[in-house]
Design a protein around this motif. Structure first.
Motif, mmCIF file in Angstrom:
data_model
loop_
_atom_site.group_PDB
_atom_site.id
_atom_site.type_symbol
_atom_site.label_atom_id
_atom_site.label_comp_id
_atom_site.label_asym_id
_atom_site.label_seq_id
_atom_site.Cartn_x
_atom_site.Cartn_y
_atom_site.Cartn_z
ATOM 1 N N CYS A 184 0.846 -1.181 0.000
ATOM 2 C CA CYS A 184 0.000 0.000 0.000
ATOM 3 C C CYS A 184 0.887 1.238 0.000
ATOM 4 N N SER A 185 0.296 2.340 -0.428
ATOM 5 C CA SER A 185 1.084 3.552 -0.537
ATOM 6 C C SER A 185 0.210 4.773 -0.320
ATOM 7 N N LEU A 186 0.822 5.802 0.213
ATOM 8 C CA LEU A 186 0.146 7.072 0.466
ATOM 9 C C LEU A 186 0.566 8.081 -0.588
ATOM 10 N N SER A 187 -0.420 8.708 -1.191
ATOM 11 C CA SER A 187 -0.138 9.697 -2.226
ATOM 12 C C SER A 187 0.178 11.059 -1.608
ATOM 13 N N ARG A 188 0.823 11.885 -2.381
ATOM 14 C CA ARG A 188 1.038 13.277 -1.971
ATOM 15 C C ARG A 188 -0.187 14.131 -2.318
ATOM 16 N N LEU A 189 -1.139 13.546 -3.043
ATOM 17 C CA LEU A 189 -2.314 14.256 -3.504
ATOM 18 C C LEU A 189 -3.564 13.775 -2.781
ATOM 19 N N ALA A 190 -4.569 14.635 -2.725
ATOM 20 C CA ALA A 190 -5.861 14.245 -2.171
ATOM 21 C C ALA A 190 -6.718 13.531 -3.211
ATOM 22 N N ILE A 191 -6.539 13.913 -4.477
ATOM 23 C CA ILE A 191 -7.342 13.329 -5.544
ATOM 24 C C ILE A 191 -6.764 11.977 -5.951
ATOM 25 N N LEU A 192 -7.592 11.190 -6.620
ATOM 26 C CA LEU A 192 -7.202 9.865 -7.067
ATOM 27 C C LEU A 192 -6.097 9.989 -8.113
ATOM 28 N N THR A 193 -5.097 9.152 -8.026
ATOM 29 C CA THR A 193 -4.012 9.142 -8.995
ATOM 30 C C THR A 193 -3.512 7.719 -9.185
ATOM 31 N N THR A 194 -3.126 7.424 -10.412
ATOM 32 C CA THR A 194 -2.562 6.113 -10.735
ATOM 33 C C THR A 194 -1.064 6.179 -10.971
ATOM 34 N N GLN A 195 -0.509 7.379 -10.875
ATOM 35 C CA GLN A 195 0.893 7.572 -11.197
ATOM 36 C C GLN A 195 1.780 7.191 -10.026
ATOM 37 N N ARG A 196 2.665 6.270 -10.238
ATOM 38 C CA ARG A 196 3.543 5.803 -9.169
ATOM 39 C C ARG A 196 4.324 6.958 -8.539
ATOM 40 N N ASN A 197 4.736 7.924 -9.336
ATOM 41 C CA ASN A 197 5.535 9.041 -8.824
ATOM 42 C C ASN A 197 4.760 9.932 -7.859
ATOM 43 N N ASP A 198 3.432 9.810 -7.836
ATOM 44 C CA ASP A 198 2.622 10.598 -6.907
ATOM 45 C C ASP A 198 2.555 9.976 -5.522
ATOM 46 N N TYR A 199 3.076 8.773 -5.393
ATOM 47 C CA TYR A 199 3.017 8.062 -4.108
ATOM 48 C C TYR A 199 4.351 8.210 -3.402
ATOM 49 N N ILE A 200 4.280 8.640 -2.151
ATOM 50 C CA ILE A 200 5.489 9.067 -1.451
ATOM 51 C C ILE A 200 5.846 8.214 -0.247
ATOM 52 N N SER A 201 4.917 7.428 0.259
ATOM 53 C CA SER A 201 5.208 6.558 1.398
ATOM 54 C C SER A 201 4.722 5.163 1.057
ATOM 55 N N TRP A 202 5.528 4.179 1.450
ATOM 56 C CA TRP A 202 5.246 2.792 1.060
ATOM 57 C C TRP A 202 5.362 1.862 2.264
ATOM 58 N N GLY A 203 4.503 0.849 2.277
ATOM 59 C CA GLY A 203 4.649 -0.211 3.246
ATOM 60 C C GLY A 203 5.675 -1.222 2.771
ATOM 61 N N GLN A 204 5.975 -2.191 3.617
ATOM 62 C CA GLN A 204 6.965 -3.214 3.284
ATOM 63 C C GLN A 204 6.405 -4.249 2.323
ATOM 64 N N GLY A 205 5.096 -4.377 2.290
ATOM 65 C CA GLY A 205 4.476 -5.343 1.388
ATOM 66 C C GLY A 205 4.102 -6.634 2.093
ATOM 67 N N THR A 206 3.132 -7.322 1.514
ATOM 68 C CA THR A 206 2.703 -8.616 2.025
ATOM 69 C C THR A 206 2.526 -9.555 0.838
ATOM 70 N N GLN A 207 2.981 -10.780 1.014
ATOM 71 C CA GLN A 207 2.958 -11.723 -0.111
ATOM 72 C C GLN A 207 1.599 -12.396 -0.249
ATOM 73 N N VAL A 208 1.186 -12.525 -1.491
ATOM 74 C CA VAL A 208 -0.051 -13.241 -1.800
ATOM 75 C C VAL A 208 0.260 -14.241 -2.917
ATOM 76 N N PRO A 209 0.595 -15.451 -2.567
ATOM 77 C CA PRO A 209 0.772 -16.500 -3.578
ATOM 78 C C PRO A 209 -0.586 -17.136 -3.867
#
Length: 124
Positions: free
Chosen positions: A96-121
């Motif tokens: 999951c990631s937190l955007s720098r924007l309030a509006i919806l965005t699909t651009q990876r560069n707009d996301y500034i904070s990231w979790g470590q991730g969880t695996q889903v096999p």
């Protein structure tokens, strides 16, 4: 500084369902859009779904439309993605990631904070 922690991952059979959660600490999520991304083995990270701060709209990559549902609970500072009808090709590490924007965005560069991730096999 916000910390994001995903949970809920694990092995799922094809056709099954799983719900991932993303809990935030350090700051509120309520003013920013949230997104889910995934990275399959040997592939680049790809956008999966996003929801704006209001939670009133959503956007999905075509490959998960109709199967995944992103949502958020600002009071709990948590975002979710419900994944149904899972396929082996959905196998990935989901972040999951937190955007720098309030509006919806699909651009990876707009996301500034990231979790470590969880695996889903997803097994066939």
């Amino acid at each position: 500084q916000v910390q994001l922690v995903e949970s809920g991952g694990g092995l799922v059979q094809a056709g099954g369902s799983i719900r991932l959660s993303c809990a935030a600490s350090g700051r509120t999520l309520s003013t920013k859009a949230m997104g889910w991304f995934r990275q399959a083995p040997g592939k680049d990270r790809e956008f999966v779904a996003a929801v704006p701060w209001s939670g009133t709209s959503t956007y999905y990559v075509d490959t998960v439309k109709g199967r995944f549902t992103i949502s958020r609970d600002n009071a709990k500072n948590t975002a979710y993605v419900q994944m149904n009808s899972l396929k082996p090709e959905d196998t990935a590490v989901y972040s999951c990631s937190l955007s720098r924007l309030a509006i919806l965005t699909t651009q990876r560069n707009d996301y500034i904070s990231w979790g470590q991730g969880t695996q889903v096999p997803v097994s066939s």
